[in-house]
Enzyme design. Structure first.
Site, PDB file in Angstrom:
ATOM      1  N   GLU A 106     -29.422  43.701 -42.201  1.00 31.53           N
ATOM      2  CA  GLU A 106     -30.572  44.559 -42.402  1.00 31.53           C
ATOM      3  C   GLU A 106     -30.317  45.581 -43.505  1.00 31.53           C
ATOM      4  O   GLU A 106     -29.199  46.052 -43.686  1.00 31.53           O
ATOM      5  CB  GLU A 106     -30.918  45.269 -41.085  1.00 31.53           C
ATOM      6  CG  GLU A 106     -31.363  44.254 -40.047  1.00 31.53           C
ATOM      7  CD  GLU A 106     -31.743  44.870 -38.712  1.00 31.53           C
ATOM      8  OE1 GLU A 106     -32.629  44.319 -38.060  1.00 31.53           O
ATOM      9  OE2 GLU A 106     -31.152  45.882 -38.322  1.00 31.53           O
ATOM     10  N   CYS A 119     -30.268  52.141 -47.558  1.00 30.71           N
ATOM     11  CA  CYS A 119     -29.138  52.031 -46.631  1.00 30.71           C
ATOM     12  C   CYS A 119     -28.774  50.553 -46.554  1.00 30.71           C
ATOM     13  O   CYS A 119     -29.572  49.738 -46.097  1.00 30.71           O
ATOM     14  CB  CYS A 119     -29.600  52.587 -45.276  1.00 30.71           C
ATOM     15  SG  CYS A 119     -28.373  52.435 -43.994  1.00 30.71           S
ATOM     16  N   CYS A 126     -19.719  43.748 -37.023  1.00 31.44           N
ATOM     17  CA  CYS A 126     -18.592  44.649 -37.296  1.00 31.44           C
ATOM     18  C   CYS A 126     -17.546  44.468 -36.201  1.00 31.44           C
ATOM     19  O   CYS A 126     -17.891  44.334 -35.028  1.00 31.44           O
ATOM     20  CB  CYS A 126     -19.066  46.100 -37.330  1.00 31.44           C
ATOM     21  SG  CYS A 126     -17.725  47.264 -37.718  1.00 31.44           S
ATOM     22  N   CYS A 130     -17.346  50.351 -32.120  1.00 31.25           N
ATOM     23  CA  CYS A 130     -17.609  51.721 -31.656  1.00 31.25           C
ATOM     24  C   CYS A 130     -18.560  51.642 -30.458  1.00 31.25           C
ATOM     25  O   CYS A 130     -19.487  50.820 -30.434  1.00 31.25           O
ATOM     26  CB  CYS A 130     -18.201  52.564 -32.780  1.00 31.25           C
ATOM     27  SG  CYS A 130     -17.061  52.682 -34.177  1.00 31.25           S
ATOM     28  N   CYS A 133     -22.656  51.744 -30.840  1.00 29.74           N
ATOM     29  CA  CYS A 133     -23.257  51.157 -32.048  1.00 29.74           C
ATOM     30  C   CYS A 133     -23.719  49.718 -31.791  1.00 29.74           C
ATOM     31  O   CYS A 133     -22.955  48.879 -31.320  1.00 29.74           O
ATOM     32  CB  CYS A 133     -22.229  51.182 -33.177  1.00 29.74           C
ATOM     33  SG  CYS A 133     -22.777  50.299 -34.644  1.00 29.74           S
ATOM     34  N   CYS A 353     -30.196  54.848 -37.698  1.00 27.81           N
ATOM     35  CA  CYS A 353     -28.739  54.643 -37.685  1.00 27.81           C
ATOM     36  C   CYS A 353     -28.302  53.969 -36.397  1.00 27.81           C
ATOM     37  O   CYS A 353     -28.677  54.409 -35.306  1.00 27.81           O
ATOM     38  CB  CYS A 353     -28.010  55.976 -37.698  1.00 27.81           C
ATOM     39  SG  CYS A 353     -28.314  56.952 -39.120  1.00 27.81           S
TER      40      CYS A 353
HETATM   41  N1  SAH Z   1     -19.265  51.409 -40.355  1.00 27.49           N
HETATM   42  C1  SAH Z   1     -19.581  52.583 -41.042  1.00 27.49           C
HETATM   43  C2  SAH Z   1     -20.978  52.620 -41.615  1.00 27.49           C
HETATM   44  C3  SAH Z   1     -22.101  52.062 -40.800  1.00 27.49           C
HETATM   45  S1  SAH Z   1     -22.677  52.983 -39.441  1.00 27.49           S
HETATM   46  C4  SAH Z   1     -19.327  53.798 -40.173  1.00 27.49           C
HETATM   47  O1  SAH Z   1     -19.121  53.639 -38.977  1.00 27.49           O
HETATM   48  O2  SAH Z   1     -19.322  54.892 -40.703  1.00 27.49           O
HETATM   49  C5  SAH Z   1     -23.518  54.393 -40.146  1.00 27.49           C
HETATM   50  C6  SAH Z   1     -23.513  55.606 -39.213  1.00 27.49           C
HETATM   51  O3  SAH Z   1     -24.350  55.403 -38.054  1.00 27.49           O
HETATM   52  C7  SAH Z   1     -22.128  55.914 -38.673  1.00 27.49           C
HETATM   53  O4  SAH Z   1     -21.863  57.296 -38.697  1.00 27.49           O
HETATM   54  C8  SAH Z   1     -22.233  55.413 -37.267  1.00 27.49           C
HETATM   55  O5  SAH Z   1     -21.263  55.959 -36.431  1.00 27.49           O
HETATM   56  C9  SAH Z   1     -23.643  55.828 -36.914  1.00 27.49           C
HETATM   57  N2  SAH Z   1     -24.165  55.177 -35.699  1.00 27.49           N
HETATM   58  C10 SAH Z   1     -23.778  54.008 -35.166  1.00 27.49           C
HETATM   59  N3  SAH Z   1     -24.486  53.760 -34.041  1.00 27.49           N
HETATM   60  C11 SAH Z   1     -25.351  54.785 -33.882  1.00 27.49           C
HETATM   61  C12 SAH Z   1     -26.392  55.065 -32.939  1.00 27.49           C
HETATM   62  N4  SAH Z   1     -26.684  54.232 -31.963  1.00 27.49           N
HETATM   63  N5  SAH Z   1     -27.078  56.216 -33.088  1.00 27.49           N
HETATM   64  C13 SAH Z   1     -26.819  57.062 -34.130  1.00 27.49           C
HETATM   65  N6  SAH Z   1     -25.886  56.826 -35.062  1.00 27.49           N
HETATM   66  C14 SAH Z   1     -25.148  55.706 -34.944  1.00 27.49           C
HETATM   67 FE1  SF4 Z   2     -18.731  49.254 -37.106  1.00 28.69          FE
HETATM   68 FE2  SF4 Z   2     -20.792  50.460 -35.937  1.00 28.69          FE
HETATM   69 FE3  SF4 Z   2     -18.329  51.481 -35.711  1.00 28.69          FE
HETATM   70 FE4  SF4 Z   2     -19.593  51.607 -38.076  1.00 28.69          FE
HETATM   71  S1  SF4 Z   2     -20.232  52.634 -36.161  1.00 28.69           S
HETATM   72  S2  SF4 Z   2     -17.467  50.992 -37.703  1.00 28.69           S
HETATM   73  S3  SF4 Z   2     -20.739  49.664 -38.007  1.00 28.69           S
HETATM   74  S4  SF4 Z   2     -19.026  49.504 -34.898  1.00 28.69           S
END
Ligand code: SAH
Ligand code: SF4
Length: 378
Positions: A106, A119, A126, A130, A133, A353
């Site tokens: 996306e 974005c 990934c 996390c 996410c 995000c």
């Molecule tokens: N992998 C990279 C970039 C992609 S995620 C990273 O983790 O930085 C972009 C941002 O969205 C990151 O700060 C991530 O932690 C945040 N993010 C992920 N899941 C989210 C959610 N459910 N709500 C709000 N932010 C989220």
């Molecule tokens: Fe991967 Fe999501 Fe963690 Fe970013 S926030 S490193 S996209 S699992």
């Protein structure tokens, strides 16, 4: 027999031809040298593809017919294949691009008065998992190629109207879509080269942001190689909590990560590092957490961007109340830390995000029971 050996090459299927969208200047110069052409052709090609939006060699009228035919035999200009487009009531647009094997990535365009931010995704899924996410919940499928990364920007500039000043729609690029860009370093670097080059997108370093969950060796490398703006997904002010929310912390704990950040900032005359901090109700959002965070960042080139958690189907976490987010931000500011709260855009089309997951809902569902157990025991 023709004098030109390349004209005798049999036609190759498109999938074997090199996709010129993904080649920065040096690689294009090599490519042209390989077909007996001068280096300046690389600059011409960059401009045709990335500035003049050509996707057909026949449109390149300043190249001879012979060269155009030669290009057609060995190369293509292939954009990502669109699966769907959704527009939010706030103007945000989300595109879903095909990435093979039933998967998709996306890309989200966020229009604002002063800028147009794209974005973009760097991986299909990934591996870093996390806890909060949606992309992490789907697991890792593969890295995007440089052509697939830059193709997202190319596509957006082709289909969106230009800005009032006649410039392309995309003024800023953030690597905050699906995937961990620093885990795809080999394809990220040429993509950054293309975004920065005046012959293609000509964006300044401060208009390109790489967001990482904290792959420390690659932060050091990026500082030396490219030094665009850096955002770091911190999300917790101590190792115990961060180990749980951002598992890569077990390999690169907070102190190591912050050292890399300050070294990165020092390489670019103390420009600020942005620390992203997702606000999860009753998990990381107390005033004590704010003070702990301030202690880590005080007197450093740091600013904090609070991200209200964006829920996705079945996930256990909840967004902190807006009053709690305001109080957290005020506490940070009282401690002298520049702190902002990210506006949630496009959540009606799941473009906010962390909501980006491609078309893999079944795999997400399979992983949910596992996540719920983790949350319950945290
Ligand atoms: N992998 C990279 C970039 C992609 S995620 C990273 O983790 O930085 C972009 C941002 O969205 C990151 O700060 C991530 O932690 C945040 N993010 C992920 N899941 C989210 C959610 N459910 N709500 C709000 N932010 C989220
Ligand atoms: Fe991967 Fe999501 Fe963690 Fe970013 S926030 S490193 S996209 S699992």
């Amino acid at each position: 027999m023709s004098e030109d050996p390349l004209s005798e090459l049999p036609m190759r299927p498109d999938t074997e031809k090199v996709n010129l969208i993904g080649l920065p200047q040096a690689a294009l110069e090599n490519f042209f040298a390989g077909i007996g052409e001068k280096p300046f052709r690389a600059r011409q090609m960059l401009q045709w593809i990335h500035q003049r939006n050509a996707d057909d060699f026949d449109a390149m009228t300043d190249l001879s017919k012979g060269l155009r035919a030669k290009l057609g035999d060995s190369a293509v200009i292939r954009l990502p294949a669109l699966l769907s487009e959704q527009a939010s009531k706030d103007g945000t647009i989300k595109w879903l691009f095909e990435s093979g094997a039933g998967q998709a990535v996306e890309t989200v365009f966020i229009p604002e008065l002063a800028r147009g931010t794209l974005c973009i995704s760097s991986q299909v899924g990934c591996a870093l998992d996390c806890a909060f996410c949606a992309t992490g919940a789907q697991g890792f499928n593969r890295n995007l190629s440089t052509a697939e990364i830059v193709g997202q920007v190319n596509y957006a500039n082709r289909v969106l109207p230009s800005r009032p000043n006649g410039k392309p729609a995309v003024t800023n690029v953030v690597f905050m879509g699906m995937g961990e860009p620093l885990a795809n370093y080999r394809n990220l670097l040429p993509a950054l080269d293309l975004l920065l080059s005046d012959f293609s997108y000509g964006l300044s370093r401060r208009r390109i942001t790489v967001s990482t969950s904290g792959i420390v060796p690659q932060i050091h490398k990026l500082g030396d190689d490219c030094n665009v703006s850096l955002a770091v997904s911190l999300h917790a002010p101590n190792d115990e909590l961060r180990n749980y929310l951002v598992p890569i912390n077990r390999i690169h704990p907070i102190s190591e990560l912050l050292d890399a950040c300050w070294a990165y900032a020092a390489k670019r005359a103390n420009r600020f590092i942005t620390f992203e901090y997702v606000m999860l109700r009753n998990i990381n959002d107390s005033i004590e957490h704010a003070h702990e965070l301030a202690n880590l960042l005080r007197d450093k080139p740091a600013k904090v961007n609070l991200i209200p958690f964006n829920p996705f189907s079945g996930n256990e976490f909840r967004r902190s109340d807006s009053k709690v987010i305001s109080a957290f931000q005020a506490a940070m500011r009282e401690q002298g830390i520049v702190s902002t709260t990210r506006k949630t855009r496009g959540d009606d089309i799941s473009a906010a995000c962390g909501q980006l997951a491609g078309k893999v809902s079944d795999r997400i569902r399979n992983r949910l029971s596992e996540k719920q157990t983790k949350v319950a025991t945290a």
